[in-house]
Design a protein around this motif. Structure first.
Motif, short mmCIF file in Angstrom:
data_model
loop_
_atom_site.label_atom_id
_atom_site.label_comp_id
_atom_site.label_asym_id
_atom_site.label_seq_id
_atom_site.Cartn_x
_atom_site.Cartn_y
_atom_site.Cartn_z
N ALA A 74 0.83 -1.20 0.00
CA ALA A 74 0.00 0.00 0.00
C ALA A 74 0.86 1.25 0.00
O ALA A 74 2.09 1.19 0.15
CB ALA A 74 -0.90 0.00 1.24
N THR A 75 0.20 2.39 -0.15
CA THR A 75 0.86 3.68 0.01
C THR A 75 0.30 4.35 1.25
O THR A 75 -0.81 4.04 1.69
CB THR A 75 0.66 4.58 -1.22
OG1 THR A 75 -0.74 4.77 -1.42
CG2 THR A 75 1.29 3.99 -2.46
N LEU A 76 1.07 5.26 1.79
CA LEU A 76 0.64 6.00 2.97
C LEU A 76 -0.33 7.09 2.54
O LEU A 76 -0.01 7.90 1.67
CB LEU A 76 1.87 6.62 3.66
CG LEU A 76 1.62 7.49 4.87
CD1 LEU A 76 0.94 6.72 6.00
CD2 LEU A 76 2.94 8.08 5.36
N ASP A 77 -1.52 7.09 3.14
CA ASP A 77 -2.52 8.13 2.89
C ASP A 77 -2.20 9.29 3.82
O ASP A 77 -2.48 9.23 5.02
CB ASP A 77 -3.92 7.57 3.15
CG ASP A 77 -5.03 8.55 2.87
OD1 ASP A 77 -4.80 9.78 2.98
OD2 ASP A 77 -6.15 8.10 2.57
N LEU A 78 -1.60 10.33 3.28
CA LEU A 78 -1.14 11.45 4.10
C LEU A 78 -2.28 12.17 4.80
O LEU A 78 -2.13 12.61 5.95
CB LEU A 78 -0.32 12.43 3.25
CG LEU A 78 1.05 11.88 2.81
CD1 LEU A 78 1.67 12.79 1.76
CD2 LEU A 78 1.97 11.71 3.99
N LYS A 79 -3.41 12.27 4.14
CA LYS A 79 -4.57 12.93 4.76
C LYS A 79 -5.06 12.13 5.97
O LYS A 79 -5.36 12.68 7.02
CB LYS A 79 -5.70 13.05 3.73
CG LYS A 79 -6.65 14.19 3.96
CD LYS A 79 -7.65 14.29 2.83
CE LYS A 79 -7.29 15.46 1.96
NZ LYS A 79 -8.35 15.83 1.03
N ALA A 80 -5.10 10.81 5.82
CA ALA A 80 -5.53 9.94 6.92
C ALA A 80 -4.50 9.97 8.06
O ALA A 80 -4.87 9.95 9.23
CB ALA A 80 -5.73 8.51 6.42
N LEU A 81 -3.20 10.03 7.71
CA LEU A 81 -2.17 10.10 8.74
C LEU A 81 -2.31 11.40 9.53
O LEU A 81 -2.23 11.39 10.76
CB LEU A 81 -0.77 10.01 8.13
CG LEU A 81 0.38 10.12 9.13
CD1 LEU A 81 0.41 8.92 10.07
CD2 LEU A 81 1.72 10.26 8.40
N ALA A 82 -2.53 12.50 8.81
CA ALA A 82 -2.71 13.79 9.49
C ALA A 82 -3.88 13.73 10.45
O ALA A 82 -3.77 14.14 11.61
CB ALA A 82 -2.91 14.91 8.46
N ALA A 83 -5.00 13.18 10.01
CA ALA A 83 -6.19 13.07 10.86
C ALA A 83 -5.91 12.19 12.07
O ALA A 83 -6.27 12.54 13.20
CB ALA A 83 -7.37 12.53 10.06
N ALA A 84 -5.24 11.04 11.85
CA ALA A 84 -4.94 10.13 12.96
C ALA A 84 -3.98 10.76 13.95
O ALA A 84 -4.03 10.45 15.14
CB ALA A 84 -4.36 8.82 12.42
N GLY A 85 -3.12 11.65 13.46
CA GLY A 85 -2.16 12.31 14.33
C GLY A 85 -2.67 13.62 14.93
O GLY A 85 -1.91 14.34 15.57
N GLY A 86 -3.95 13.89 14.70
CA GLY A 86 -4.55 15.09 15.26
C GLY A 86 -4.15 16.37 14.54
O GLY A 86 -4.26 17.46 15.09
#
Length: 164
Positions: A74-86
């Motif tokens: 997979a690739t890293l979903d940057l938008k999802a990472l940002a959301a998960a990291g607050g």
């Protein structure tokens, strides 16, 4: 089979795993210098499904380095990472910044035993696995461990951060 680093020897990742008294297995393989993807090449060399071998990526979430741990398939979903990291925005970190912060070289960055404790997020697909493989801190070496141990050792949140 459990392999443990003895007497503080090994990579910072294996030393951290040993110190935490977790069960793990080390797997070494020949590195293909011409491989397009370090992770897929490692999975192929070890005969491991791409969804079970996870890569460690560093991104800046609102300017703060954050570790994203996703399957090599997979690739890293940057938008999802940002959301998960607050946070609101994320972008991939400069490789030199990643190496400096973790103490590892690109292609061998482990989520374990990093030089600085960084916020981490592991993809939710990890929960369906009995064991997971991540870099043991150098190219050509993977550490296999239970997902719960990976989460505990990294202090990671679990969230859907992978695409594809």
């Amino acid at each position: 089979m459990s392999t443990r680093a003895k007497g503080g020897k090994g990579t910072p990742a294996t030393v951290a795993a040993t110190k935490a008294k977790i069960e793990y297995t080390l797997h070494s393989y020949e590195v293909d210098p011409d491989a397009e993807s370090y992770g897929e090449a490692a999975a192929d060399a070890l005969g491991v499904p791409y969804g079970q071998l996870f890569k460690t990526l560093l991104a800046e979430v609102d300017g703060r380095l954050t570790v994203g741990i996703v399957p090599v398939s997979a690739t890293l979903d940057l938008k999802a990472l940002a959301a998960a990291g607050g946070g609101k925005k994320a972008r991939m970190a400069d490789p030199k910044d990643a190496e400096r912060a973790t103490g590892y070289v690109v292609g061998g960055i482990s989520p374990l035993g990093q030089r600085r404790a960084l916020p981490a997020v592991v993809d939710a697909s990890v929960s369906a696995l009995a064991t997971v493989y991540v870099s043991a801190g150098r190219r050509g070496l993977q550490i296999e461990l239970a997902p719960a141990d990976l989460i505990r050792l990294t202090g990671a949140r679990v969230a859907a951060i992978a695409r594809g």
